[in-house]
Design a protein around this motif. Structure first.
Motif, mmCIF file in Angstrom:
data_model
loop_
_atom_site.group_PDB
_atom_site.id
_atom_site.type_symbol
_atom_site.label_atom_id
_atom_site.label_comp_id
_atom_site.label_asym_id
_atom_site.label_seq_id
_atom_site.Cartn_x
_atom_site.Cartn_y
_atom_site.Cartn_z
ATOM 1 N N ALA A 415 0.680 -1.275 0.073
ATOM 2 C CA ALA A 415 0.058 -0.024 -0.086
ATOM 3 C C ALA A 415 0.951 1.130 -0.067
ATOM 4 C CB ALA A 415 -0.898 -0.137 1.194
ATOM 5 N N ALA A 416 1.967 1.133 0.594
ATOM 6 C CA ALA A 416 2.689 2.272 0.898
ATOM 7 C C ALA A 416 3.389 2.557 -0.463
ATOM 8 C CB ALA A 416 3.980 2.262 1.957
ATOM 9 N N GLN A 417 4.089 1.669 -1.357
ATOM 10 C CA GLN A 417 4.554 1.736 -2.650
ATOM 11 C C GLN A 417 3.391 2.316 -3.417
ATOM 12 O OE1 GLN A 417 6.101 -2.252 -3.724
ATOM 13 N NE2 GLN A 417 8.111 -1.636 -3.022
ATOM 14 N N LYS A 418 2.025 1.749 -3.549
ATOM 15 C CA LYS A 418 1.189 2.326 -4.312
ATOM 16 C C LYS A 418 0.886 3.933 -4.145
ATOM 17 C CE LYS A 418 -1.051 -2.045 -5.062
ATOM 18 N NZ LYS A 418 -2.613 -3.090 -4.844
ATOM 19 N N ALA A 419 0.957 4.194 -2.955
ATOM 20 C CA ALA A 419 0.768 5.601 -2.575
ATOM 21 C C ALA A 419 1.715 6.490 -3.061
ATOM 22 C CB ALA A 419 0.483 5.652 -0.999
ATOM 23 N N GLU A 420 2.979 5.973 -2.805
ATOM 24 C CA GLU A 420 3.979 6.666 -3.388
ATOM 25 C C GLU A 420 4.016 6.798 -4.968
ATOM 26 O OE1 GLU A 420 7.628 8.801 -3.509
ATOM 27 O OE2 GLU A 420 6.205 8.382 -1.719
ATOM 28 N N SER A 421 3.763 5.748 -5.545
ATOM 29 C CA SER A 421 3.703 5.753 -7.158
ATOM 30 C C SER A 421 2.564 6.911 -7.437
ATOM 31 C CB SER A 421 3.322 4.440 -7.709
ATOM 32 O OG SER A 421 4.281 3.400 -7.593
ATOM 33 N N ARG A 422 1.303 6.759 -6.661
ATOM 34 C CA ARG A 422 0.472 7.741 -7.070
ATOM 35 C C ARG A 422 0.653 9.194 -6.877
ATOM 36 N NH1 ARG A 422 -2.874 5.745 -3.818
ATOM 37 N NH2 ARG A 422 -3.644 4.043 -4.917
ATOM 38 N N ARG A 423 1.549 9.359 -5.701
ATOM 39 C CA ARG A 423 2.041 10.585 -5.562
ATOM 40 C C ARG A 423 2.728 11.318 -6.407
ATOM 41 N NH1 ARG A 423 6.246 13.352 -3.111
ATOM 42 N NH2 ARG A 423 7.088 11.282 -2.653
ATOM 43 N N ARG A 424 4.020 10.532 -6.914
ATOM 44 C CA ARG A 424 4.670 10.888 -7.768
ATOM 45 C C ARG A 424 4.227 10.902 -9.310
ATOM 46 N NH1 ARG A 424 8.140 6.446 -6.056
ATOM 47 N NH2 ARG A 424 7.477 5.244 -8.149
ATOM 48 N N LEU A 425 3.039 10.172 -9.700
ATOM 49 C CA LEU A 425 2.191 10.205 -10.857
ATOM 50 C C LEU A 425 1.500 11.543 -10.918
ATOM 51 C CD1 LEU A 425 1.236 9.044 -13.448
ATOM 52 C CD2 LEU A 425 -0.524 8.108 -12.208
ATOM 53 N N PHE A 426 0.777 12.039 -9.711
ATOM 54 C CA PHE A 426 0.156 13.331 -9.681
ATOM 55 C C PHE A 426 0.663 14.454 -9.068
ATOM 56 C CE2 PHE A 426 -3.112 9.703 -9.437
ATOM 57 C CZ PHE A 426 -4.030 9.915 -10.601
ATOM 58 N N ARG A 427 2.019 14.294 -9.281
ATOM 59 C CA ARG A 427 2.791 15.411 -8.530
ATOM 60 C C ARG A 427 2.675 16.602 -9.699
ATOM 61 N NH1 ARG A 427 8.959 14.335 -7.887
ATOM 62 N NH2 ARG A 427 8.056 12.726 -6.139
ATOM 63 N N PRO A 428 2.413 17.728 -9.394
ATOM 64 C CA PRO A 428 2.247 18.884 -10.180
ATOM 65 C C PRO A 428 3.753 19.199 -10.932
ATOM 66 C CG PRO A 428 2.606 19.909 -8.078
ATOM 67 C CD PRO A 428 2.301 18.273 -8.159
ATOM 68 N N SER A 429 3.628 19.770 -11.977
ATOM 69 C CA SER A 429 4.681 19.782 -13.154
ATOM 70 C C SER A 429 5.453 21.085 -12.454
ATOM 71 C CB SER A 429 4.265 20.191 -14.590
ATOM 72 O OG SER A 429 3.448 21.189 -14.646
ATOM 73 N N LYS A 430 6.724 21.351 -12.900
ATOM 74 C CA LYS A 430 7.549 22.446 -12.457
ATOM 75 C C LYS A 430 7.626 23.504 -13.322
ATOM 76 C CE LYS A 430 10.409 19.773 -9.116
ATOM 77 N NZ LYS A 430 11.801 19.294 -8.796
ATOM 78 N N ARG A 431 6.694 23.861 -14.228
ATOM 79 C CA ARG A 431 6.859 24.527 -15.156
ATOM 80 C C ARG A 431 6.458 25.934 -14.481
ATOM 81 N NH1 ARG A 431 1.535 25.947 -16.510
ATOM 82 N NH2 ARG A 431 -0.077 24.791 -15.453
ATOM 83 N N LEU A 432 6.853 27.029 -15.228
ATOM 84 C CA LEU A 432 6.747 28.451 -14.596
ATOM 85 C C LEU A 432 5.441 28.906 -14.988
ATOM 86 C CD1 LEU A 432 10.198 29.889 -15.720
ATOM 87 C CD2 LEU A 432 9.471 29.306 -13.560
ATOM 88 N N ASP A 433 4.734 29.087 -13.808
ATOM 89 C CA ASP A 433 3.127 29.764 -13.998
ATOM 90 C C ASP A 433 3.419 31.374 -13.810
ATOM 91 O OD1 ASP A 433 2.154 27.408 -14.455
ATOM 92 O OD2 ASP A 433 2.034 26.804 -12.277
ATOM 93 N N LEU A 434 3.528 31.948 -14.958
ATOM 94 C CA LEU A 434 3.671 33.267 -15.032
ATOM 95 C C LEU A 434 2.268 34.069 -14.679
ATOM 96 C CD1 LEU A 434 5.923 33.882 -17.975
ATOM 97 C CD2 LEU A 434 6.597 33.721 -15.451
ATOM 98 N N ASP A 435 1.215 33.184 -14.860
ATOM 99 C CA ASP A 435 -0.063 33.930 -14.779
ATOM 100 C C ASP A 435 -0.633 33.918 -13.262
ATOM 101 O OD1 ASP A 435 -0.059 31.203 -15.005
ATOM 102 O OD2 ASP A 435 -1.880 31.373 -15.949
ATOM 103 N N LEU A 436 0.047 33.190 -12.367
ATOM 104 C CA LEU A 436 -0.264 32.888 -11.007
ATOM 105 C C LEU A 436 -0.192 34.393 -10.233
ATOM 106 C CD1 LEU A 436 1.298 29.363 -9.889
ATOM 107 C CD2 LEU A 436 -1.336 30.240 -10.709
ATOM 108 N N THR A 437 -1.140 34.469 -9.258
ATOM 109 C CA THR A 437 -0.927 35.562 -8.591
ATOM 110 C C THR A 437 0.120 35.461 -7.161
ATOM 111 O OG1 THR A 437 -2.779 35.047 -7.195
ATOM 112 C CG2 THR A 437 -3.126 36.401 -9.186
#
Length: 876
Positions: A415-437
């Motif tokens: 279960a811990a391995q699946k949770a870690e894989s899910r967390r890596r899968l849905f990790r937000p990208s590190k792109r530059l969000d210039l439109d963020l406030t």
């Protein structure tokens, strides 16, 4: 007409026949319906019976679920025997689903990397840095350059061929000074005494590959005229962080020939100068005996008794031996941790998949100073004699229990391995969000910070749970690292820091940075919880000030360390340095004041009378307790009240009842004299604090509830109750003059009472602060067949009062410890003490020596409330 009438009569008869036929048809249909209903009910009952049998079979299978252990790679029968007690043995050489893999030799790093989180192997990677004789000599020499006084427990060693020139220079210097020195030559990776030889003249030693040369220790401590060494077993359960356990028994291996100082005539007599079992068992003088006090192989317990009979300080000897073991393992820690992290990246803080049993060979010289000879990575588990079977069997059994392998570990690991894989899968990208406030960016930073804090909090609580398990399952092991005292912790912390700087210089920069951060001081549990609350406040976008209790000037919120104050020194209850009560700095002491029965005539405005205001004025449950007492005693007669039918009792029975009732009254007096000591404050100041909490109860009530029911977990809540429980137990033992009080009726009542207070995650004690009559603690006596007397009920009331006071003192102490408030006005409704009330606190030894060092909060110290087994127990 007649025909008509007859037709009518005939028609009448035919109509009645139709009714009969219809009735018969209805009866047949009813019978069919009943038969069908019976069939359905029978089928349903059969189905229910089958399902019950099926469920029962499933539950039975679950009960029989055991772990599988692979011991096919060992040649020792004792390992298989002990492993079979903990699970099923696997016959396959390569079974990937086993929980444990036991190998007699070191395993490659690739094997460690392939293990799943629930699996264990009995070797650490890179442990050869201290188990090979040449690597051990190099590493100890490096540490000796930095700490010459700490690492002076190994004989002077040269590694050939690299240090052959240096050795020849040393020999020539000895010759110039006209000194004689015996040298011993060993293979670098040898075992069982193979290839060992002694030389009186160092110039005769030839340059050889993969050998070491050591100075021979020629002044040994003799046992009945024989030279000996100690085989000490050490269990390392984790390297991240380092946790070391010392087994309290081992082997004393004697030579088989009386010792004499080395000379040219006896230098070749290995049975005199060597203590290896593999060499001496071939001697004709080798003695085998089932008695551990005789023969050429004896137990360490016998050796401790021998030292004690000859007036040697056994505790000091074992303390120095444990110090040698810890320093040696500190040398290996940078290598082992680095290799372990390389094999299993991203598993920092998780349970270790490796453990190892090491055999330390310790030599004692004439002054009983321990010297490290060598370390065996795969000590022999052969059982040639009964002493081997007893010691090594207990050693393996307790080691397997400390590893804590459970069938549920596989499911949790997956279960811990699946949770870690899910967390890596849905990790937000590190792109530059210039439109963020700016608010969105700040929210992202806060969320990341909260996630890091939550992971740290989980890690701390996992460590506390692991320590709790170790304290309950150590068996004959003693935990020697981390040490229990703070001075040793600081000293070892300095050695670990220097070891990482020496052995990992120029590599593993991230690991060194992480270790430096841990050594400089890690966050504590209550600090992380406060930081999470601050993140929540910052996430809401509102700047809120924490409205906590106002810090009292008699107990500063910033101190370095809590010194021993006069109130503690005068306490008649003596505790060990590692007692849970002294670690928490809040404990019960039996004062010399009068009992509550005498105070009823002449009330004194001191505790426990001052605490009565806390329970009677704002929380009217005292009347509820009185009514509960009346209900209890009216249900049955008091057990100590003799009825008319008991008039034929003799004087012996009457005197026994009188003695027991007198003992109960003395116990009540002793309980009334017990007080909760607030660190650094007098009893009057503690009374004032409790009165202030009572006056501002509406303010403190939600905070105390949050602290007791939310911040503290079940382990720490039990520790708070154990402060009262342990001291009440000692009072009963003193009054009854018997060490075993389990059979006493009053202790059984107290035992049920303490369990009631911990009921529903601490809700039982919190209900004692409420005025709700349906949640009273005295409900445990409603369905009890045995009635309790009035004195017993008053004892229960006093114990409840002590538990309430203990919780309030703990809460106030924790609040003051974490706050660093300015001297000006605050928003807290807690009022400042008057100058007369603070006269004693101005000269308190609690004043800080440095305003930059923070006190260790209560929640962190509560995780150390267990009775640590000191090294003195090794001598028992």
């Amino acid at each position: 007409m007649p025909s008509t009438s007859g037709g009518i009569e005939g028609g009448s008869v035919n109509h009645s026949g139709d009714d009969v036929s219809i009735q018969n048809k209805n009866e047949l249909s009813d019978r069919k319906m009943e038969a069908r209903r019976d069939d359905m009910l029978e089928n349903r009952s059969q189905f229910a019976t089958k399902s019950r049998h099926h469920t029962t079979r499933k539950k039975t299978k679950r009960r029989k679920l055991l772990i599988s252990l692979n011991v096919s790679a060992t040649k020792y029968e004792i390992v298989r025997k002990v492993a079979h007690e903990f699970g099923n043995l696997s016959d396959l050489d390569e079974d990937p689903s086993c929980f444990l893999f036991w190998n007699d030799t070191a395993v490659p790093n690739e094997r460690v990397a392939e293990l799943k989180p629930y699996q264990r192997v009995n070797h650490f990677p890179a442990m050869g840095e201290i188990c090979r004789k040449d690597c051990l000599a190099r590493n100890l020499a490096k540490m000796m350059k930095v700490h010459p006084h700490e690492y002076n427990f190994s004989p002077k060693t040269w590694v050939f061929p690299a240090e052959y020139s240096a050795f020849q220079c040393y020999v020539r210097e000895l010759k110039r000074k006209n000194k004689k020195q015996t040298f011993i030559v060993k293979p670098s990776n040898g075992s069982m005494g193979q290839g060992i030889s002694l030389f009186r003249n160092g110039e005769r030693i030839q340059q050889q590959d993969h050998t070491i040369v050591q100075e021979y220790l020629d002044r040994p401590f003799l046992l009945e005229g024989y030279k000996f060494d100690l085989r000490i077993y050490v269990l390392v359960t984790s390297c991240d962080p380092l946790r070391v356990f010392l087994f309290n028994d081992g082997l004393v291996r004697l030579s088989t020939q009386k010792y004499a100082a080395p000379s040219d005539g006896n230098v070749e007599q290995l049975y005199m100068h060597l203590t290896n079992y593999s060499i001496n068992k071939r001697s004709e003088n080798f003695q085998r005996d089932e008695d551990v006090t005789k023969g050429s192989k004896r137990s360490i317990q016998f050796f401790n008794d021998y030292l004690r009979k000859n007036d040697y300080d056994v505790a000091a000897i074992w303390k120095s031996i444990a110090d040698v073991i810890n320093k040696t393992l500190i040398v290996s820690e940078p290598h082992v941790l680095h290799a372990y992290r390389m094999c299993r990246p991203g598993t920092a803080g998780n349970d270790s998949v490796c453990f190892e049993i090491l055999g330390f060979d310790i030599f004692l010289d004439k002054s009983l100073k321990p010297w490290l000879l060598e370390i065996n990575r795969a000590p022999s588990f052969g059982t040639d004699e009964k002493i081997d079977l007893d010691i090594k069997g207990a050693l393996l059994h307790d080691a397997f229990r400390l590893i804590n392998m459970k069938p549920s570990d596989r499911r949790k690991g997956m279960a811990a391995q699946k949770a870690e894989s899910r967390r890596r899968l849905f990790r937000p990208s590190k792109r530059l969000d210039l439109d963020l406030t700016d608010i969105d960016r700040r929210k992202i930073v806060v969320d990341r910070r909260k996630e890091e804090l939550k992971q740290k909090l989980i890690s701390i609580r996992r460590d506390n749970a692991r320590e709790d398990f170790e304290n309950r399952n150590m068996g004959r092991y003693q935990r020697i690292f981390p040490p229990p005292d703070k001075s040793s912790q600081d000293r070892y912390r300095k050695l670990i820091s220097d070891a990482f700087n020496i052995f990992l210089a120029g590599r593993a920069a991230s690991l060194q940075k992480e270790i430096a951060k841990l050594l400089n001081g890690s966050l504590r549990e209550d600090e992380i919880i406060d930081m999470l609350q601050a993140c929540d406040i910052e996430d809401d976008g509102k700047q809120k000030l924490f409205k906590g209790p106002k810090p009292l000037s008699s107990m500063p919120s910033v101190v370095d360390e809590i010194p021993e104050c006069d109130s503690r020194a005068s306490s008649p209850i003596s505790t060990s340095p590692h007692n849970s009560v002294t670690d928490f700095k809040t404990r019960l002491t039996a004062s010399q004041s009068q009992s509550q029965l005498n105070k009823a005539k002449n009330p004194i405005p001191k505790r426990p009378q001052s605490a009565q205001k806390l329970t009677t004025s704002s929380r009217p449950h005292s009347a509820r307790l009185t009514s509960a007492y009346q209900r209890t005693v009216n249900r049955k007669n008091q057990p100590y009240q003799l009825s008319a039918s008991d008039g034929n009792l003799n004087e012996i029975s009457t005197s026994a009842f009188d003695r027991e009732e007198e003992m109960m009254r003395k116990t009540l007096m002793a309980l009334n004299d017990m007080r909760i000591k607030f660190p650094g404050k007098t009893d009057e100041e503690a009374d004032i604090i409790l009165n202030q909490i009572q006056e501002h109860w509406k303010y403190h009530k939600p905070r105390i509830a949050s602290y007791w029911l939310v911040k503290l977990d079940s382990i720490k809540r039990r520790k708070v109750i154990d402060i009262v429980r342990s001291n009440v137990r000692s009072v009963l033992q003193k009054m009854c003059r018997c060490p075993d009080i389990e059979s006493l009726k009053l202790w059984r009542i107290f035992y049920r009472l303490f369990n009631r207070l911990l009921w529903s995650h601490g809700q039982g004690l919190w209900n004692c602060f409420s005025s709700n009559t349906s949640c009273s603690w005295d409900t445990i006596f409603h369905k009890n067949k045995d009635s309790i007397s009035g004195v017993e009920f008053m004892c229960c009331e006093r114990v409840i009062e002590l538990c309430r006071q203990c919780l309030l003192i703990v809460y106030q102490f924790a609040a003051e410890a974490k706050l660093s408030m300015p001297s000006g006005e605050t928003n807290s409704p807690t009022k400042q003490l008057s100058s007369s009330q603070l006269s004693n606190s101005r000269t308190s030894p609690w004043l800080p020596s440095s305003p930059h060092k923070a006190m260790t909060p209560v929640s962190q110290r509560m995780s150390r409330l267990y009775l640590n087994k000191s090294l003195d127990n090794l001598a028992s």
